[in-house]
Design a protein around this motif. Structure first.
Motif, PDB file in Angstrom:
ATOM      1  N   HIS A 285       1.022  -1.082  -0.488  1.00 16.79           N
ATOM      2  CA  HIS A 285      -0.114  -0.001  -0.527  1.00 16.79           C
ATOM      3  C   HIS A 285       1.140   1.289  -0.083  1.00 16.79           C
ATOM      4  O   HIS A 285       1.765   1.502   0.974  1.00 16.79           O
ATOM      5  N   PRO A 286       0.700   1.830  -0.693  1.00 16.31           N
ATOM      6  CA  PRO A 286       1.521   3.174  -1.395  1.00 16.31           C
ATOM      7  C   PRO A 286       1.508   4.182   0.095  1.00 16.31           C
ATOM      8  O   PRO A 286       2.769   5.067   0.218  1.00 16.31           O
ATOM      9  N   SER A 287       0.127   4.575   0.381  1.00 13.58           N
ATOM     10  CA  SER A 287      -0.099   5.524   1.068  1.00 13.58           C
ATOM     11  C   SER A 287       1.043   5.062   2.582  1.00 13.58           C
ATOM     12  O   SER A 287       0.835   5.364   3.517  1.00 13.58           O
ATOM     13  N   ARG A 288       0.101   4.199   2.906  1.00 14.32           N
ATOM     14  CA  ARG A 288       0.570   3.161   4.332  1.00 14.32           C
ATOM     15  C   ARG A 288       2.060   3.266   4.599  1.00 14.32           C
ATOM     16  O   ARG A 288       3.069   3.607   5.805  1.00 14.32           O
ATOM     17  N   MET A 289       3.043   3.202   3.496  1.00 14.36           N
ATOM     18  CA  MET A 289       4.780   2.835   2.970  1.00 14.36           C
ATOM     19  C   MET A 289       4.717   4.143   3.517  1.00 14.36           C
ATOM     20  O   MET A 289       5.685   4.344   4.257  1.00 14.36           O
ATOM     21  N   ALA A 290       4.427   5.111   2.426  1.00 13.65           N
ATOM     22  CA  ALA A 290       5.127   6.891   2.923  1.00 13.65           C
ATOM     23  C   ALA A 290       4.768   6.470   4.147  1.00 13.65           C
ATOM     24  O   ALA A 290       5.495   7.845   4.703  1.00 13.65           O
ATOM     25  N   SER A 291       3.242   6.590   4.927  1.00 13.22           N
ATOM     26  CA  SER A 291       3.117   6.998   6.411  1.00 13.22           C
ATOM     27  C   SER A 291       4.799   6.099   7.072  1.00 13.22           C
ATOM     28  O   SER A 291       4.998   6.791   8.197  1.00 13.22           O
ATOM     29  N   ARG A 292       4.959   5.371   7.253  1.00 10.16           N
ATOM     30  CA  ARG A 292       5.582   4.437   8.073  1.00 10.16           C
ATOM     31  C   ARG A 292       7.087   4.920   7.211  1.00 10.16           C
ATOM     32  O   ARG A 292       8.037   5.511   8.512  1.00 10.16           O
ATOM     33  N   ILE A 293       7.131   5.467   6.424  1.00 12.36           N
ATOM     34  CA  ILE A 293       8.793   6.342   5.871  1.00 12.36           C
ATOM     35  C   ILE A 293       8.820   7.703   6.584  1.00 12.36           C
ATOM     36  O   ILE A 293      10.109   8.121   7.472  1.00 12.36           O
ATOM     37  N   LEU A 294       7.559   8.464   6.895  1.00 17.06           N
ATOM     38  CA  LEU A 294       7.550   9.571   7.540  1.00 17.06           C
ATOM     39  C   LEU A 294       7.518   9.295   9.394  1.00 17.06           C
ATOM     40  O   LEU A 294       6.914  10.515   9.401  1.00 17.06           O
ATOM     41  N   GLY A 295       7.544   8.096   9.982  1.00 16.92           N
ATOM     42  CA  GLY A 295       7.436   7.831  11.090  1.00 16.92           C
ATOM     43  C   GLY A 295       5.954   8.063  11.875  1.00 16.92           C
ATOM     44  O   GLY A 295       5.542   7.882  12.613  1.00 16.92           O
TER      45      GLY A 295
END
Length: 466
Positions: A285-295
Motif C-alpha cells: 500500500h503506497p500510502s501506508r508505506m509513505a506513512s511508515r517512512i515519515l514515522g
C-alpha cells in the motif's frame, strides 16, 4: 528494518521547518536539498530523487497554508502525498481471469526468493478461499523442484512437476491439470540465472507466448538496492512484467528500490516480503508505506494483522467474559498466542502511530512471553482461574516450579492486575474484540479520521506533528 535511516534523516530535515512560524522560498529549498541527500543515501535513483524534490518544492512554494496546519506541517503533508504518488498512489491488485485458472508467471534472478515467494503468495490466496497450484518450471537449479515441494507442503498447496521436461511443456500440462482439478490460480515458478542472459529471456518468452499468463510478477531482492531497479527495468523491457514483489524489506536495506521501481519501470510493487516465515507477505500500500517512512505508523496494517491473528471463537468467548468483568490467566495465555501470530513484536510495534519511533529495538524483549508462559504453566488450574488466591507460599512454589524468582512472579501479577483494570473498562463499554473491523472500515471510508488517529493535526504524538 527498511527505511530507518531515511526516516531519521527526514525527521531531522523537517525539525527546522516545524520550528518556523513562516517559511520563505529559501527555507523550502534548503529543506528539499537535505531531503534529496537523504533519498540518495537511501539508494533512491538520482533522477527519481531530483524529480521528487522538484515537485515538492514547486507545490510547497505555491501552496496556500491550510488553517489547521503550520507552514512546516504543510510541507510535510505535501511530502507525504508525493511519496505516496511516487510509489504508485493506490494499491495494485492481482489479476483475476474471466475463466479460471488465473495463470501467474513468477520470474526473477536466482537467489531473489522466487520459489519461497511463490509459496507465500499461494498461501495468501489459499487463506482468501482460493485453490492455488504451484508449478515447478525450474529444471536447472539443483534441488529447485524439491524446494518447491517442501514449501508447498508447508503451506498446504499442491505442487505440479514433470522432472526435467521442457519448461514450456510443463507449464502447458500444469494449466490442463488445474482445469481438470479445479485450481483457480496457477503459479509458474520459472528458472532464474545469476544474471540476465539471452537463454533465460528466450525461455521465459516462450512460456509467456505459449500459456499466455494473466500476470507476470518479477521477484526482486530489496537488499540489492539500485541493482534491483536495473533488473526490473531489463525484465520489463524484454518480457513485459505486470508487477513486482519486493523481498527482504524487513532486512537492513536502505529501501531505495521501493521508491524507485515504479518511477523507473512504470510497473507497480504489488507485494512485499517482510520476513522469513511463509506468512510474511503483505499487499503493498503506497500510502501506508509513505506513512511508515515519515514515522506516522501504519494503523490499518496493524489492524489487519490483528484480524488475521484473531481466533473468532475465542474472541466471542472473551467478549462474554469482558461483559462479566472476568479475565483470568487462561485468557492471558490466549492473548499471548494471538499476539505472536501477528509476527515479530518489534515489527508490530513500529506500525503503531506515535509509539513505533519512540521505542528502540533493544527496549523490546521478544522472550518475555516465554517467561510469562513458564510462570503461568507453573500455576494450578485454580490459581489461573482465581489469581487473587496466590499468597506468598504459592508464589514461592510457582517460582521454584518455573526456575525463576519470586520477584518475577510478583512482576507478572502486578502487570496482570493492571490489565484486569483495563479489561474492566473495556467490558463496561460497547464493542470489545469486534472493534478492530469497525475501526478499519471507518478509517478506509474516512481518510481524515485515519489521519487524526495517526496523530492530532495540530501537533500530536507522532514525530512530525501531523
Amino acid at each position: 528494518m527498511a527505511f530507518e535511516g531515511l526516516s531519521e534523516r527526514l525527521e531531522n530535515s523537517f525539525k527546522k521547518l516545524r520550528a518556523k512560524g513562516k517559511l520563505t522560498e529559501a527555507d523550502v529549498k534548503e529543506a528539499m536539498r537535505e531531503v534529496r541527500l537523504a533519498l540518495l543515501e537511501a539508494d533512491v535513483n538520482y533522477k527519481v530523487a531530483k524529480e521528487f524534490t522538484n515537485k515538492v518544492t514547486q507545490r510547497a512554494i505555491g501552496a496556500d497554508v491550510m488553517e489547521s496546519l503550520t507552514p512546516g506541517q504543510m510541507v510535510i503533508k505535501i511530502v507525504n502525498e508525493e511519496l505516496t504518488e511516487l510509489m504508485g498512489g493506490n494499491e495494485s491488485r492481482l489479476a483475476i481471469a474471466n475463466h479460471p485458472p488465473t495463470i501467474v508467471m513468477m520470474c526473477g534472478l536466482q537467489g531473489s526468493g522466487k520459489t519461497t515467494h511463490s509459496a507465500k503468495l499461494a498461501l495468501k490466496l489459499k487463506k482468501e478461499g482460493h485453490r492455488p497450484l504451484l508449478v515447478a518450471c525450474d529444471i536447472y537449479r539443483p534441488a529447485a523442484i524439491k524446494q518447491l515441494q517442501v514449501v508447498g507442503e508447508q503451506v498446504g498447496v499442491p505442487v505440479f512437476e514433470m522432472g526435467t521436461e521442457n519448461p514450456v511443456i510443463i507449464a502447458q500440462e500444469a494449466v490442463k491439470y488445474a482445469k481438470d482439478h479445479g485450481n483457480d490460480y496457477v503459479f509458474l515458478d520459472t528458472a532464474g540465472r545469476l544474471h540476465i542472459d539471452e537463454q533465460l529471456m528466450a525461455e521465459l518468452t516462450n512460456i509467456r507466448s505459449t500459456v499466455h499468463p494473466h500476470e507476470i510478477l518479477l521477484v526482486i531482492d530489496a537488499m540489492t538496492g539500485q541493482d534491483a531497479v536495473n533488473v526490473a527495468k531489463s525484465f520489463n523491457e524484454t518480457l513485459g512484467i505486470d508487477g513486482v514483489i519486493l523481498t527482504k524489506l524487513d532486512g537492513d536495506t536502505r529501501g531505495g528500490a521501493a521508491l524507485s521501481v515504479r518511477a523507473v519501470t512504470g510497473k507497480p510493487i504489488k507485494f512485499v516480503g517482510t520476513g522469513e516465515k511463509l506468512d510474511n507477505l503483505e499487499t503493498f500500500h503506497p500510502s501506508r508505506m509513505a506513512s511508515r517512512i515519515l514515522g506516522m505508523g501504519d494503523v490499518l496494517s496493524f489492524i489487519e494483522k490483528a484480524e488475521l491473528a484473531l481466533d473468532e471463537k475465542k474472541a466471542a468467548e472473551l467478549e462474554k467474559k469482558l461483559a462479566k468483568n472476568k479475565f483470568d490467566f487462561n485468557d492471558l495465555l490466549d492473548q499471548f498466542d494471538q499476539l505472536e501470530r501477528m509476527g515479530s513484536i518489534k515489527d508490530t510495534i513500529k506500525l503503531i502511530p506515535g509509539i513505533g519511533k519512540q521505542i528502540k529495538d533493544e527496549d523490546i524483549d521478544e522472550k518475555a512471553f516465554d517467561r510469562f508462559r513458564a510462570i503461568i504453566y507453573s500455576m494450578t488450574k485454580e490459581e489461573r482461574e482465581k489469581p487473587e488466591i496466590i499468597n506468598p507460599s504459592r508464589k514461592r512454589r510457582i517460582a521454584a516450579g518455573c526456575g525463576m524468582k519470586v520477584e518475577d512472579v510478583n512482576k507478572l501479577l502486578a502487570q496482570f492486575k493492571q490489565m484486569q483494570k483495563m479489561v474492566k473498562k473495556i467490558g463496561s463499554g460497547k464493542g470489545g474484540p469486534k472493534m478492530s473491523k469497525k475501526m478499519r472500515r471507518m478509517m478506509q471510508q474516512n481518510p481524515e479520521m485515519a489521519e487524526r488517529f495517526m496523530g492530532n493535526t495540530k501537533g500530536g504524538s507522532n514525530p512530525f506533528g501531523l
